[in-house]
Design an enzyme around this catalytic site. Structure first.
Site, PDB file in Angstrom:
ATOM      1  N   LYS A 259      -3.580   1.242  -5.762  1.00 45.33           N
ATOM      2  CA  LYS A 259      -3.637   0.401  -6.934  1.00 45.33           C
ATOM      3  C   LYS A 259      -3.967   0.896  -8.069  1.00 45.33           C
ATOM      4  O   LYS A 259      -4.410   1.861  -8.299  1.00 45.33           O
ATOM      5  CB  LYS A 259      -4.429  -0.965  -6.425  1.00 45.33           C
TER       6      LYS A 259
ATOM      7  N   TYR B 192       4.129  -9.960  -3.807  1.00 49.63           N
ATOM      8  CA  TYR B 192       2.943 -10.741  -3.371  1.00 49.63           C
ATOM      9  C   TYR B 192       3.425 -12.437  -3.211  1.00 49.63           C
ATOM     10  O   TYR B 192       2.278 -13.029  -3.105  1.00 49.63           O
ATOM     11  CB  TYR B 192       1.664 -10.590  -4.315  1.00 49.63           C
TER      12      TYR B 192
ATOM     13  N   HIS C  61      -3.269  -1.304  -1.075  1.00 54.58           N
ATOM     14  CA  HIS C  61      -2.556  -2.287  -0.297  1.00 54.58           C
ATOM     15  C   HIS C  61      -2.084  -1.558   1.045  1.00 54.58           C
ATOM     16  O   HIS C  61      -1.746  -0.451   1.066  1.00 54.58           O
ATOM     17  CB  HIS C  61      -1.363  -2.897  -1.031  1.00 54.58           C
TER      18      HIS C  61
END
Ligand code: ADP
Ligand code: MG
Length: 140
Positions: free
Chosen positions: A11, A51, A117
């Site tokens: 990320k 997401y 993630h």
């Protein structure tokens, strides 16, 4: 043991702090092999779609803004039980609750800026891999 592929994102908090190698080292030491990798800057549309399952959550807008705040590294990881193995080495969502030695305990900044993630099921792994990679970009 079953060889699986899972999907990982390093990320923006980790790329900003130059931790791409540090994250990847922990993944590799856990027995995962990087079989595809690219550094990209997500668009807002991509982040919102990726997401989408969290669209109704109070943190959704902040999460999307965070995920597009800088470059990410998307990866396909391969190994025995790769989905569960990756979740183990990632650690708990909130780094405050993560076990010692996990990526999030050692490297993450906060529950939002938590460095990685990882797919939570084999089915989602396949969907997430296909979202970012064509089959010729994955070299096992
Ligand atoms: P995980 O990444 O561990 O699978 P979730 O799928 O529940 O966790 O959440 C997706 C991402 O949303 C998290 O990795 C984190 O970046 C962010 N997030 C989750 N819960 C919160 C929260 N309570 N506040 C802010 N951000 C959150
Ligand atoms: Mg999740």
């Amino acid at each position: 043991m079953t060889t699986e592929r899972t999907f990982s994102i390093i990320k923006p908090d980790a790329t900003r702090r130059n931790l791409t190698g540090a994250v990847t080292k922990l993944l590799e030491e856990a027995g995962l092999r990087v079989v595809a990798s690219k550094r990209i800057h997500l668009t807002r549309d991509q982040a919102e779609e990726f997401y989408g399952v969290h669209r109704e959550r109070p943190f959704f807008n902040d999460l999307v803004s965070f995920m597009i705040s800088g470059p990410v590294v998307v990866q396909v990881l391969e190994g025995d039980n790769a989905v569960a193995k990756n979740r183990d080495v990632m650690g708990a969502t909130n780094p405050a609750n993560a076990d010692a030695g996990t990526i999030r305990k050692e490297l993450a900044e906060s529950i939002e800026a938590n460095s990685v993630h990882g797919s939570d099921s084999l089915e989602n792994a396949a969907t997430e891999i296909a979202f970012f990679f064509t089959s010729d970009e994955i070299v096992g």
